[in-house]
Design an enzyme around this catalytic site. Structure first.
Site, PDB file in Angstrom:
ATOM      1  N   ASN A  23       0.868  -1.175   0.000  1.00  0.00           N
ATOM      2  CA  ASN A  23       0.000   0.000   0.000  1.00  0.00           C
ATOM      3  C   ASN A  23       0.908   1.229   0.000  1.00  0.00           C
ATOM      4  O   ASN A  23       1.492   1.571   1.017  1.00  0.00           O
ATOM      5  CB  ASN A  23      -0.891  -0.053   1.261  1.00  0.00           C
ATOM      6  CG  ASN A  23      -1.697   1.220   1.452  1.00  0.00           C
ATOM      7  OD1 ASN A  23      -1.810   2.050   0.554  1.00  0.00           O
ATOM      8  ND2 ASN A  23      -2.268   1.381   2.643  1.00  0.00           N
ATOM      9  N   GLU A 182      -5.324  -4.627  10.875  1.00  0.00           N
ATOM     10  CA  GLU A 182      -4.263  -3.633  11.026  1.00  0.00           C
ATOM     11  C   GLU A 182      -4.475  -2.866  12.324  1.00  0.00           C
ATOM     12  O   GLU A 182      -5.267  -1.905  12.368  1.00  0.00           O
ATOM     13  CB  GLU A 182      -4.300  -2.644   9.866  1.00  0.00           C
ATOM     14  CG  GLU A 182      -4.056  -3.297   8.521  1.00  0.00           C
ATOM     15  CD  GLU A 182      -3.436  -2.305   7.553  1.00  0.00           C
ATOM     16  OE1 GLU A 182      -2.312  -2.543   7.121  1.00  0.00           O
ATOM     17  OE2 GLU A 182      -4.078  -1.280   7.257  1.00  0.00           O
TER      18      GLU A 182
HETATM   19  P1  PGA Z   1       2.930   0.465   7.645  1.00  0.00           P
HETATM   20  O1  PGA Z   1       1.459   0.651   7.042  1.00  0.00           O
HETATM   21  O2  PGA Z   1       3.444  -0.849   7.095  1.00  0.00           O
HETATM   22  O3  PGA Z   1       3.689   1.641   7.186  1.00  0.00           O
HETATM   23  O4  PGA Z   1       2.779   0.388   9.134  1.00  0.00           O
HETATM   24  C1  PGA Z   1       0.572  -0.425   6.903  1.00  0.00           C
HETATM   25  C2  PGA Z   1      -0.723   0.059   6.317  1.00  0.00           C
HETATM   26  O5  PGA Z   1      -1.169   1.153   6.654  1.00  0.00           O
HETATM   27  O6  PGA Z   1      -1.355  -0.630   5.495  1.00  0.00           O
END
Ligand code: PGA
Length: 270
Positions: A23, A182
């Site tokens: 992402n 998440e």
């Molecule tokens: P991060 O983000 O890996 O930078 O913690 C994950 C996400 O928001 O999908």
């Protein structure tokens, strides 16, 4: 369909192919996107132990789509969509527009959308319906905040998000949805849930699916973990039996980091 493989005890275990999605959030110009995708293709363009998805910003979808067109194992995803098919919605993008660019997946209800753009479970539900109607695979995000984790209300929070976001779907539709757990406190903070914490939460989500849909659904739906996934912690997280992939933010902006996560998490069979 997931192949069924007999286990040592003779019961049937569903194989869930791991799915690793990058992402990119609001990062990368079109030129930068091109360089990143070319590097990723060079390294893992033939790796097929996992499903790999890249989610660039809308402005780079067409460029990335063209680069991925001869590549079978890396697919294109978007970070958002509007639930209406067309109309006077300035600045919005429909499922049909994404399909037109060969987008296959779409992230829905990311905590940043919930936090900064007022999206709630009803929005997530409408967007998921729109995605499924267009034959896009939704990656539906859920997760609790730090006070909710520390106050031990995380189960209630996740239950509410699941109930609202997944309301009204059939079992067949459910199996086309990917869930991403998440924890908000782990996103972009460098803090990760421990593998045991993440596994416990994924098990909780799977039980919820069994109770509210069916055992078959709970065995088939893939649940990604997201929140500061890095090359160093990916293998341990993805080795947990109920963690079926990762949604990677920061570390997906660098080709070496992202491809190392894919390879560490899903080593090639010898
Ligand atoms: P991060 O983000 O890996 O930078 O913690 C994950 C996400 O928001 O999908």
């Amino acid at each position: 369909m997931s192949p069924r493989t007999p286990t040592a005890t003779g019961s049937v275990k569903i194989y869930r192919k791991k799915i690793i999605a990058g992402n990119w959030k609001m990062n990368k110009t079109t030129g930068e996107a091109k360089v990143l995708v070319e590097d990723i293709i060079r390294d893992i363009g033939k790796f097929d132990e996992a499903e790999i998805v890249l989610c660039p910003p809308f402005t780079s979808l067409e460029t990335v789509s063209t680069l991925l067109s001869p590549i079978n194992n890396i697919r294109l995803g978007a970070q958002n969509l509007n639930d209406k098919p067309s109309g006077a919605f300035t600045g919005e993008i429909s499922a049909g527009m994404l399909k037109d660019l060969y987008v296959r997946y779409v992230i829905i209800g990311h905590s940043e959308r919930r936090q900064f753009f007022g999206e709630d479970d009803a929005t997530v539900n409408r967007k998921t319906i729109a995605a499924l109607h267009a034959e896009l695979r939704p990656i539906v995000c859920i997760g609790e905040t730090l006070p909710q984790r520390e106050g031990n209300t995380w189960k209630k929070v996740l239950e509410t998000q699941l109930k609202g976001g997944l309301a009204g779907f059939t079992e067949k539709e459910l199996t086309d949805i990917i869930l991403a757990y998440e924890p908000v406190w782990a996103i972009g903070t460098g803090k990760t849930a421990t593998p045991a914490q993440a596994e416990e939460t994924h098990q909780f989500i799977r039980h919820w699916l069994a109770k509210n849909f069916s055992m078959a659904v709970s065995e088939r739906v893939r649940i990604q973990y997201g929140g500061s996934v890095k090359p160093e912690n990916a293998a341990e997280l993805l080795n947990q039996p109920n963690i079926d992939g990762a949604l990677v933010g920061g570390a997906s902006l660098d080709a070496r980091g992202f491809t190392a996560i894919v390879k560490n998490a899903c080593p090639s069979p010898r």
